[in-house]
Motif scaffolding. Structure first.
Motif, PDB file in Angstrom:
ATOM      1  N   VAL A   4      43.034  35.169  71.426  1.00 25.04           N
ATOM      2  CA  VAL A   4      42.115  35.272  72.569  1.00 25.04           C
ATOM      3  C   VAL A   4      41.108  36.200  72.587  1.00 25.04           C
ATOM      4  CG1 VAL A   4      44.001  34.327  74.124  1.00 25.04           C
ATOM      5  CG2 VAL A   4      43.629  36.803  73.715  1.00 25.04           C
ATOM      6  N   ILE A   5      40.205  36.293  73.288  1.00 22.53           N
ATOM      7  CA  ILE A   5      39.136  37.405  73.456  1.00 22.53           C
ATOM      8  C   ILE A   5      39.551  38.228  74.792  1.00 22.53           C
ATOM      9  CG2 ILE A   5      36.819  37.862  74.042  1.00 22.53           C
ATOM     10  CD1 ILE A   5      37.028  36.546  71.286  1.00 22.53           C
ATOM     11  N   ILE A   6      39.161  39.442  74.525  1.00 19.35           N
ATOM     12  CA  ILE A   6      39.349  40.349  75.462  1.00 19.35           C
ATOM     13  C   ILE A   6      37.997  41.201  75.900  1.00 19.35           C
ATOM     14  CG2 ILE A   6      39.775  42.329  74.074  1.00 19.35           C
ATOM     15  CD1 ILE A   6      41.983  43.271  76.439  1.00 19.35           C
ATOM     16  N   ASP A   7      37.805  41.210  77.142  1.00 21.49           N
ATOM     17  CA  ASP A   7      36.676  41.618  77.829  1.00 21.49           C
ATOM     18  C   ASP A   7      36.662  43.171  78.126  1.00 21.49           C
ATOM     19  OD1 ASP A   7      33.868  41.522  78.574  1.00 21.49           O
ATOM     20  OD2 ASP A   7      34.339  40.865  80.593  1.00 21.49           O
ATOM     21  N   ALA A   8      35.755  43.612  78.021  1.00 23.04           N
ATOM     22  CA  ALA A   8      35.339  45.179  78.192  1.00 23.04           C
ATOM     23  C   ALA A   8      36.272  45.672  79.424  1.00 23.04           C
ATOM     24  CB  ALA A   8      33.737  45.807  78.194  1.00 23.04           C
ATOM     25  N   ARG A  39      47.155  37.845  70.106  1.00 20.58           N
ATOM     26  CA  ARG A  39      46.225  38.758  69.384  1.00 20.58           C
ATOM     27  C   ARG A  39      44.867  38.569  70.219  1.00 20.58           C
ATOM     28  NH1 ARG A  39      45.933  41.811  64.700  1.00 20.58           N
ATOM     29  NH2 ARG A  39      43.930  41.437  63.782  1.00 20.58           N
ATOM     30  N   ALA A  40      44.315  39.682  70.262  1.00 21.05           N
ATOM     31  CA  ALA A  40      42.893  39.645  70.892  1.00 21.05           C
ATOM     32  C   ALA A  40      41.749  40.150  70.098  1.00 21.05           C
ATOM     33  CB  ALA A  40      43.031  40.512  72.251  1.00 21.05           C
ATOM     34  N   ARG A  41      40.784  39.233  70.058  1.00 17.11           N
ATOM     35  CA  ARG A  41      39.704  39.710  69.232  1.00 17.11           C
ATOM     36  C   ARG A  41      38.830  40.486  70.127  1.00 17.11           C
ATOM     37  NH1 ARG A  41      37.980  34.210  66.110  1.00 17.11           N
ATOM     38  NH2 ARG A  41      40.078  34.152  64.992  1.00 17.11           N
ATOM     39  N   LEU A  42      38.092  41.530  69.697  1.00 15.78           N
ATOM     40  CA  LEU A  42      37.144  42.394  70.395  1.00 15.78           C
ATOM     41  C   LEU A  42      35.940  42.389  69.490  1.00 15.78           C
ATOM     42  CD1 LEU A  42      37.444  44.570  72.773  1.00 15.78           C
ATOM     43  CD2 LEU A  42      37.682  46.050  70.803  1.00 15.78           C
ATOM     44  N   VAL A  43      34.886  41.466  70.191  1.00 15.78           N
ATOM     45  CA  VAL A  43      33.844  41.465  69.624  1.00 15.78           C
ATOM     46  C   VAL A  43      32.863  42.731  69.560  1.00 15.78           C
ATOM     47  CG1 VAL A  43      33.444  38.937  70.169  1.00 15.78           C
ATOM     48  CG2 VAL A  43      32.284  40.683  71.530  1.00 15.78           C
ATOM     49  N   ASN A  44      31.993  42.789  68.681  1.00  9.75           N
ATOM     50  CA  ASN A  44      31.320  44.029  68.417  1.00  9.75           C
ATOM     51  C   ASN A  44      30.268  44.537  69.456  1.00  9.75           C
ATOM     52  OD1 ASN A  44      29.652  41.942  67.057  1.00  9.75           O
ATOM     53  ND2 ASN A  44      28.349  43.271  66.508  1.00  9.75           N
ATOM     54  N   TYR A  45      29.815  43.585  70.214  1.00 13.56           N
ATOM     55  CA  TYR A  45      28.782  43.761  71.523  1.00 13.56           C
ATOM     56  C   TYR A  45      29.923  44.538  72.703  1.00 13.56           C
ATOM     57  CZ  TYR A  45      25.379  41.087  69.373  1.00 13.56           C
ATOM     58  OH  TYR A  45      24.477  40.428  68.363  1.00 13.56           O
ATOM     59  N   VAL A  46      31.161  44.423  72.659  1.00 14.19           N
ATOM     60  CA  VAL A  46      31.797  44.854  73.964  1.00 14.19           C
ATOM     61  C   VAL A  46      32.232  46.335  73.642  1.00 14.19           C
ATOM     62  CG1 VAL A  46      34.139  44.537  74.854  1.00 14.19           C
ATOM     63  CG2 VAL A  46      32.913  42.592  74.486  1.00 14.19           C
ATOM     64  N   VAL A  47      32.176  46.693  72.171  1.00 17.26           N
ATOM     65  CA  VAL A  47      32.601  48.009  72.079  1.00 17.26           C
ATOM     66  C   VAL A  47      31.879  49.214  72.759  1.00 17.26           C
ATOM     67  CG1 VAL A  47      33.337  49.974  70.207  1.00 17.26           C
ATOM     68  CG2 VAL A  47      33.948  47.385  69.846  1.00 17.26           C
ATOM     69  N   VAL A  79      35.894  41.914  65.600  1.00 22.07           N
ATOM     70  CA  VAL A  79      34.728  41.032  64.908  1.00 22.07           C
ATOM     71  C   VAL A  79      33.421  41.160  65.329  1.00 22.07           C
ATOM     72  CG1 VAL A  79      36.918  39.177  65.107  1.00 22.07           C
ATOM     73  CG2 VAL A  79      35.227  39.322  66.892  1.00 22.07           C
ATOM     74  N   HIS A  80      32.741  40.736  64.190  1.00 27.31           N
ATOM     75  CA  HIS A  80      31.118  40.933  64.360  1.00 27.31           C
ATOM     76  C   HIS A  80      30.358  39.522  64.701  1.00 27.31           C
ATOM     77  CE1 HIS A  80      30.884  45.233  63.376  1.00 27.31           C
ATOM     78  NE2 HIS A  80      32.164  44.938  62.549  1.00 27.31           N
ATOM     79  N   ILE A  81      29.512  39.425  65.676  1.00 26.03           N
ATOM     80  CA  ILE A  81      28.959  38.424  65.836  1.00 26.03           C
ATOM     81  C   ILE A  81      28.073  37.919  64.730  1.00 26.03           C
ATOM     82  CG2 ILE A  81      27.577  37.147  67.670  1.00 26.03           C
ATOM     83  CD1 ILE A  81      30.127  37.687  68.604  1.00 26.03           C
ATOM     84  N   PRO A  82      27.827  36.927  64.134  1.00 29.03           N
ATOM     85  CA  PRO A  82      27.112  36.534  63.381  1.00 29.03           C
ATOM     86  C   PRO A  82      25.614  36.095  63.989  1.00 29.03           C
ATOM     87  CG  PRO A  82      28.900  35.169  62.986  1.00 29.03           C
ATOM     88  CD  PRO A  82      29.060  35.786  64.016  1.00 29.03           C
ATOM     89  N   LYS A  83      24.669  36.132  63.005  1.00 27.23           N
ATOM     90  CA  LYS A  83      23.215  35.894  63.715  1.00 27.23           C
ATOM     91  C   LYS A  83      23.085  34.463  64.503  1.00 27.23           C
ATOM     92  CE  LYS A  83      18.188  36.256  62.599  1.00 27.23           C
ATOM     93  NZ  LYS A  83      17.495  36.378  61.707  1.00 27.23           N
TER      94      LYS A  83
END
Length: 145
Positions: A4-8, A39-47, A79-83
């Motif tokens: 899943v994804i987890i939000d800030a 397991r939760a993915r944390l995208v780099n824009y959320v950090v 995880v990092h968001i690709p272009k």
């Protein structure tokens, strides 16, 4: 196990004992950390959305501790968001009217849709605007029958 994804806002509220939704957020955060929830993915824009407010409202040491907790936990994956997905997120952002989802939420949605991830733990109803995305605001495992 599916991811899943987890939000800030969930992480922020889990780390702030004075937050209105602290108990629910702490259940979600703890469940992910202990492996009781997916397991939760944390995208780099959320950090930065997590660390900056914690540093300003609580302390730098709490922000550093939060980063270390997330990095060391087996329940969270950075995880990092690709272009290409970044560009899809910008298109999603532009599609919605002025009251639509925020920019970061649009990029997260593009990532989710591109990676067939249906669920996001979030208290932010911006995610409700996207078809194919289901927002969870309790410590529920969506993959348990």
């Amino acid at each position: 196990m599916p991811e899943v994804i987890i939000d800030a806002n969930v992480v922020l509220d889990a780390r702030n004992s004075n937050a209105k939704r602290h108990d629910i957020a702490a259940e979600i955060f703890g469940g992910i950390d202990r492996g009781e929830l997916p397991r939760a993915r944390l995208v780099n824009y959320v950090v930065p959305e997590i660390l900056h407010p914690i540093q300003k409202r609580i302390s730098k040491s709490t922000a550093t501790e939060t980063l270390e907790l997330l990095q060391e936990s087996r329940g969270f994956e950075f995880v990092h968001i690709p272009k290409g997905i970044h560009s899809k997120g910008e298109r999603l952002f532009r599609l919605h009217e002025s009251s639509g989802p925020e920019w970061v939420d649009s990029v997260i949605a593009a990532y989710m849709l591109s990676n067939d991830i249906e669920y996001v733990y979030s208290f932010d109803d911006d995610f409700d605007a996207f078809d194919g995305i289901t927002r969870l605001n309790t410590a529920t495992d969506p993959f348990t029958p």
